[in-house]
Design a protein around this motif. Structure first.
Motif, short mmCIF file in Angstrom:
data_model
loop_
_atom_site.label_atom_id
_atom_site.label_comp_id
_atom_site.label_asym_id
_atom_site.label_seq_id
_atom_site.Cartn_x
_atom_site.Cartn_y
_atom_site.Cartn_z
N ALA A 190 0.84 -1.20 0.00
CA ALA A 190 0.00 0.00 0.00
C ALA A 190 0.87 1.25 0.00
CB ALA A 190 -0.91 0.01 1.22
N PRO A 191 0.39 2.31 -0.61
CA PRO A 191 1.12 3.58 -0.53
C PRO A 191 1.11 4.11 0.91
CG PRO A 191 -0.61 3.65 -2.22
CD PRO A 191 -0.84 2.43 -1.39
N LYS A 192 1.93 5.09 1.17
CA LYS A 192 1.84 5.80 2.44
C LYS A 192 0.51 6.54 2.51
CE LYS A 192 6.83 6.62 2.35
NZ LYS A 192 7.87 7.67 2.20
N ASN A 193 0.13 6.91 3.72
CA ASN A 193 -1.08 7.73 3.94
C ASN A 193 -2.36 6.98 3.60
OD1 ASN A 193 0.60 10.14 4.48
ND2 ASN A 193 1.03 10.04 2.28
N THR A 194 -2.37 5.66 3.78
CA THR A 194 -3.59 4.90 3.54
C THR A 194 -4.20 4.44 4.86
OG1 THR A 194 -2.28 2.88 3.23
CG2 THR A 194 -2.94 4.08 1.25
N ALA A 195 -5.48 4.09 4.79
CA ALA A 195 -6.21 3.63 5.97
C ALA A 195 -5.72 2.23 6.37
CB ALA A 195 -7.70 3.60 5.69
N GLU A 196 -6.12 1.80 7.56
CA GLU A 196 -5.78 0.46 8.02
C GLU A 196 -6.31 -0.57 7.03
OE1 GLU A 196 -6.49 -2.46 11.91
OE2 GLU A 196 -7.28 -0.41 11.89
N GLY A 197 -5.47 -1.49 6.64
CA GLY A 197 -5.84 -2.48 5.64
C GLY A 197 -5.52 -2.03 4.23
N GLY A 198 -5.09 -0.77 4.08
CA GLY A 198 -4.68 -0.27 2.78
C GLY A 198 -5.77 -0.13 1.76
N SER A 203 -5.61 4.56 -11.32
CA SER A 203 -5.68 4.30 -9.89
C SER A 203 -4.30 3.99 -9.32
CB SER A 203 -6.63 3.14 -9.60
OG SER A 203 -6.63 2.81 -8.23
N ALA A 204 -3.54 3.15 -10.03
CA ALA A 204 -2.18 2.83 -9.58
C ALA A 204 -1.31 4.08 -9.56
CB ALA A 204 -1.56 1.77 -10.49
N ALA A 205 -1.49 4.95 -10.55
CA ALA A 205 -0.73 6.21 -10.57
C ALA A 205 -1.12 7.10 -9.40
CB ALA A 205 -0.98 6.94 -11.90
N SER A 206 -2.40 7.08 -9.03
CA SER A 206 -2.82 7.87 -7.86
C SER A 206 -2.19 7.32 -6.58
CB SER A 206 -4.35 7.89 -7.74
OG SER A 206 -4.85 6.67 -7.20
N GLY A 207 -1.92 6.00 -6.56
CA GLY A 207 -1.20 5.43 -5.43
C GLY A 207 0.22 5.97 -5.35
N ALA A 210 1.08 8.92 -6.34
CA ALA A 210 0.93 10.28 -5.83
C ALA A 210 0.67 10.26 -4.33
CB ALA A 210 -0.20 10.99 -6.57
N ALA A 211 -0.15 9.32 -3.87
CA ALA A 211 -0.45 9.20 -2.44
C ALA A 211 0.81 8.90 -1.65
CB ALA A 211 -1.48 8.11 -2.20
N ASP A 212 1.71 8.10 -2.23
CA ASP A 212 2.94 7.74 -1.55
C ASP A 212 3.82 8.96 -1.30
OD1 ASP A 212 4.15 5.33 -0.52
OD2 ASP A 212 5.77 5.60 -1.98
N GLU A 213 3.61 10.00 -2.11
CA GLU A 213 4.37 11.24 -1.94
C GLU A 213 3.53 12.35 -1.30
OE1 GLU A 213 7.58 11.43 -2.51
OE2 GLU A 213 7.60 9.34 -3.19
N GLY A 214 2.33 11.98 -0.79
CA GLY A 214 1.50 12.95 -0.08
C GLY A 214 0.75 13.93 -0.96
N ARG A 215 0.53 13.57 -2.24
CA ARG A 215 -0.18 14.49 -3.13
C ARG A 215 -1.34 13.82 -3.87
NH1 ARG A 215 1.85 19.47 -4.07
NH2 ARG A 215 3.92 19.94 -3.20
N PHE A 216 -2.01 12.92 -3.16
CA PHE A 216 -3.14 12.23 -3.79
C PHE A 216 -4.23 13.19 -4.23
CE2 PHE A 216 -7.40 10.48 -3.55
CZ PHE A 216 -7.32 9.39 -4.40
N ALA A 217 -4.66 14.06 -3.33
CA ALA A 217 -5.80 14.93 -3.63
C ALA A 217 -5.52 15.82 -4.83
CB ALA A 217 -6.14 15.79 -2.40
#
Length: 239
Positions: free
Chosen positions: A60-68, A134-138, A140-147
């Motif tokens: 899972a990327p960083k900044n994800t909920a429990e369970g990813g 979706s994978a690309a958004s992951g 971005a989420a890993d670097e803290g820029r999902f939104a």
């Protein structure tokens, strides 16, 4: 007279032999059918286990909920789960009309938004764009820029039935919202979070999320996804 009795005994013996052969044939058939059924059931169970393990074998990327299962933005007391597909036109409409309200609720400290980027619409793309975006958004989420990245994806959403945006374009969009082109590009090209996308999608399906966008506030699905509807549902959940 004895000859007729002998003939009768012979005929009876033949009949008994035929019946015995028929019983053996039926037993053979039932054994074969049972064996096939056992193999089929074992195969189905094995496929189910493999499929479950496959969707659970992910990073899972960083900044994800429990369970990813989703990307967390905000830390308010009310949880708002948003299931979206970046190829979904209605999801874009939701972002255009209600996205600012969700952002405001996050900034006000009222909600914890959990975004679940599912890949339900791959059949409407010739390149599995739902999965790739979706994978690309992951990444971005890993670097803290999902939104920021998700909003940019909607601004350049391709039409259903097309090939979707290329990986190069997905990388360009990431660079445009401040992501490092080299690191982000490697993540996208390597499909680093493809398995995570499968996990998010499979989990959503198991949780009976059948379409996008779906908005669930503190466990209750919201029918009115307008800005007023979302705000009212958040306020009610916070009481």
């Amino acid at each position: 007279m004895s000859s007729r009795r002998g003939q009768k005994r012979t005929a009876a013996k033949v009949v008994q032999q035929q019946l015995a052969r028929e019983r053996r044939r039926r037993r053979t058939i039932w054994v074969s059918v049972t064996a096939v059924a056992v193999v089929l059931i074992a195969g189905l169970i094995g496929w189910g286990v493999w499929s479950s393990q496959k969707s659970d074998d992910f990073t899972a990327p960083k900044n994800t909920a429990e369970g990813g299962t989703g990307v967390v933005v905000g830390s308010g007391p009310v949880t708002v789960d948003i299931y979206e597909d970046f190829l979904c036109p209605v999801c874009k409409q939701f972002q255009d009309t209600t996205g600012a309200t969700v952002d405001q609720l996050i900034n006000e400290g009222k909600i914890r938004a959990v975004y679940h980027p599912v890949a339900y619409l791959n059949r409407f793309s010739t390149t599995e764009y739902s999965t790739r975006s979706s994978a690309a958004s992951g990444c971005a989420a890993d670097e803290g820029r999902f939104a920021e990245y998700a909003k940019a994806l909607y601004q350049q959403q391709p039409p259903e039935g097309s090939a979707g945006l290329t990986d190069d374009k997905l990388i360009d969009i990431g660079a445009g919202v401040g992501l490092n082109r080299d690191d982000f590009g490697s993540c996208v090209r390597d499909s680093t979070f493809k398995a995570w996308t499968e996990h998010v999608t499979d989990t959503a399906s198991r949780n009976n999320v059948t379409g996008t966008p779906t908005v669930i506030i503190d466990g209750e699905q919201v029918a009115d996804r307008s800005p007023d509807g979302i705000r009212a549902a958040v306020e009610a959940a916070g009481k």
